[in-house]
Motif scaffolding. Structure first.
Motif, PDB file in Angstrom:
ATOM      1  N   THR A 205       0.828  -1.205   0.000  1.00  0.00           N
ATOM      2  CA  THR A 205       0.000   0.000   0.000  1.00  0.00           C
ATOM      3  C   THR A 205       0.866   1.259   0.000  1.00  0.00           C
ATOM      4  O   THR A 205       0.448   2.298  -0.525  1.00  0.00           O
ATOM      5  CB  THR A 205      -0.964   0.017   1.201  1.00  0.00           C
ATOM      6  N   MET A 206       2.072   1.168   0.566  1.00  0.00           N
ATOM      7  CA  MET A 206       2.995   2.300   0.476  1.00  0.00           C
ATOM      8  C   MET A 206       3.386   2.541  -0.980  1.00  0.00           C
ATOM      9  O   MET A 206       3.422   3.683  -1.458  1.00  0.00           O
ATOM     10  CB  MET A 206       4.237   2.039   1.323  1.00  0.00           C
ATOM     11  N   HIS A 333      -1.609   4.755   3.144  1.00  0.00           N
ATOM     12  CA  HIS A 333      -1.125   3.375   3.130  1.00  0.00           C
ATOM     13  C   HIS A 333      -1.544   2.604   4.370  1.00  0.00           C
ATOM     14  O   HIS A 333      -1.812   1.408   4.304  1.00  0.00           O
ATOM     15  CB  HIS A 333       0.406   3.342   3.004  1.00  0.00           C
TER      16      HIS A 333
END
Length: 554
Positions: A205-206, A333
């Protein structure tokens, strides 16, 4: 009536915040803050307002301890607060947690939450004490903590980038990132080994939010991602009641280094994109781009329309833009990773729901799994047809919300519970406990059960949700700017992953390999209880095993 001090001549209570080593408070001033904080609850008692039994020396810390002692040591604090709320019929009570936070008005009432965030002056007011938590993350004033005027400017700057029309333009980039996540899960399925899904998904997600914010598809472990995740780990250590962790003298050095790394990385990106913009303007080219960082620069250029654009970005604008980008990277994120894990967890425990969501994907996207990325990329609007998928996401967020919300109380302003009783907010922080409210039987039939169908029910159906009781993104002017983006991201992730893999928790195996010497490992029957990790995350970072789903299996 207004909550105040025993000495009514005192005009206000100085915000206590979350005290840490960086605050140079001498002992006399420190004791004065404590006396004032405790004094508020003398007034609470006089007004017969709801509050647990109060101790003049320890406030409600001892009361809180009785709840915490019945939970796993790493359980998220809002679980204990939510359990305390059950003792108050209105779902609202006052809590004295000094010296760890300001006086708090805890709220699990949907009516009071609506008034706090949508119908009173509290809607746009955030406590100053939030700054001490967010400054190491964002680096400076940000959309979470800004005063109203600055907040409105930056919110308006970013709003176009989070419109539905713009989000649909980002779909190809999101699909590209999710395909990398598919590949990662495939590797784990081939290894046939247990791993921590939340840690793996955090890096994914980052990458995904980095691609959206910076239009930068560099893979994991770049300096920006490493610094931000390190900052979060060190920041969370200060929430510990253990003073050796809370006031670790190494922490400010590490936070300074991480902050410098993030600022340098983002600053170089801003400078590079700005120079590209100036070159395009000089050539007469189109400067439009889909990335959030480009929106920031467009806003800057609009400010400069009345004059010739400067050769370099103004220092103040660049600093404030950096703070907002750091904020988006954190918020974008962290909670998304947690939600992904809980969706997998709940679907694996509810095979009927799993069958339904897979059938929906077959019907809408076609039975050929490899074709789904192209189908979505060429027709992003098709995601709106995944109604059961949307219901699964909302129900997962109801049971395991990633965060709560908080507003600054104001003298002379009260909020009402569902029965019309009023509660003064002066000198308090109003903390809306999403986790408790979203499992409250006053608002939800079968509150602890995973029932996606409640989001497809018609008005009048016992399952139909009560207005204002579902709040993962909060409501009102300071709601989550990225909620539309999150919902699109999650639909794409499920559409590309859920038919290909079976993801099952491996808590039993994990506990055998990592035995605890006694202690509690469940919260109300859930091994995947929530812990603190920026947002709320699954316990032990969700140990799991992933396997390829047999084609044709339901």
């Amino acid at each position: 009536m207004i909550l105040g001090c025993p000495n009514q001549d005192a005009d206000h209570i100085f915000p206590l915040g979350i005290l840490d080593h960086s605050q140079n408070i001498d002992s006399l001033l420190y004791c004065n803050f404590g006396w004032r904080a405790r004094g508020i609850f003398i007034d609470v008692k006089k007004q017969d307002l709801p509050t647990p039994k109060h101790n003049i020396f320890f406030g409600h810390l001892l009361t809180l301890k009785t709840y915490i002692d019945k939970l796993p040591k790493d359980a998220h604090p809002f679980i204990a607060f939510g359990q305390m709320a059950r003792n108050f019929s209105g779902g609202i009570f006052y809590l004295d947690m000094w010296p760890f936070m300001d006086p708090v008005l805890m709220c699990t009432s949907a009516t009071a939450a609506i008034e706090t965030t949508q119908k009173t002056v509290l809607a746009t007011k955030k406590p100053r004490s939030l700054e001490s938590w967010f400054i190491p993350i964002a680096g400076g004033p940000n959309l979470f903590t800004m005063e109203e005027d600055d907040w409105r400017f930056w919110r308006n700057t970013f709003n176009p980038g989070f419109s539905q029309a713009h989000i649909m333009k980002l779909v190809p980039s999101i699909v590209h990132e999710v395909k990398a996540y598919q590949k990662l899960l495939l590797e784990y399925s081939e290894k046939k080994e247990m791993f921590l899904l939340d840690e793996v998904t955090l890096w994914f997600t980052m990458d995904m939010i980095g691609a959206i914010v910076l239009l930068d598809s560099k893979r994991t472990k770049n300096p920006l991602a490493v610094a931000l995740l390190s900052q979060l780990r060190w920041k969370l250590s200060e929430q510990e009641l253990n003073p050796l962790k809370r006031w670790n003298p190494i922490r400010p050095i590490v936070e300074w280094h991480n902050s410098r790394q993030m600022n340098n990385y983002i600053g170089k990106e801003l400078d590079k994109r700005y120079q590209d913009y100036l070159s395009k303007i000089k050539r007469g080219d189109n400067v439009r781009s889909n990335s959030v960082i480009s929106l920031v620069l467009e806003g800057y250029l609009k400010q400069s329309q009345s004059k010739k654009p400067s050769i370099t970005l103004e220092k103040r604008f660049k600093s404030y833009a950096t703070y907002q980008i750091r904020t988006f990277l954190f918020a974008g994120h962290d909670t998304t990773s947690s939600t992904i894990c809980y969706i997998f967890y709940l679907l694996a425990k509810n095979p009927v729901a799993m069958d339904k969501i897979r059938h929906e994907h077959d019907n809408i996207l076609g039975a050929e799994l490899d074709a789904a990325p192209k189908v979505i990329t060429e027709n992003p609007q098709i995601l709106n047809q995944l109604t059961y998928t949307f219901a699964v996401i909302k129900e997962s967020m109801r049971l395991f919300p990633a965060a709560s919300s908080i507003r600054q109380g104001v003298e002379g302003v009260s909020i009402r519970d569902d029965e019309g009783r009023t509660y003064p907010t002066g000198n308090t922080m109003v903390w809306i406990l999403h986790q408790a409210m979203q499992r409250d039987p006053r608002y939800w039939a079968q509150p602890n059960d995973f029932i996606p169908e409640r989001w497809l029910a018609a008005p009048g159906d016992p399952l139909y949700p009560v207005k204002g009781a579902w709040r993962p993104f909060e409501f009102g002017p300071r709601n989550c700017i990225g909620q539309g983006l999150v919902m699109i991201e999650l639909r794409i992730i499920l559409a590309l992953v859920i038919r290909q893999f079976d993801v099952r928790d491996a808590y039993e195996e994990f506990d055998r390999l990592n035995p605890r010497s006694g202690g509690i490992v469940m919260v109300e029957g859930e091994r995947a209880y929530q812990i603190e990790g920026g947002g709320a995350h699954p316990a032990d970072r969700f140990p799991c095993r992933v396997s390829l789903r047999k084609q044709g299996a339901l």
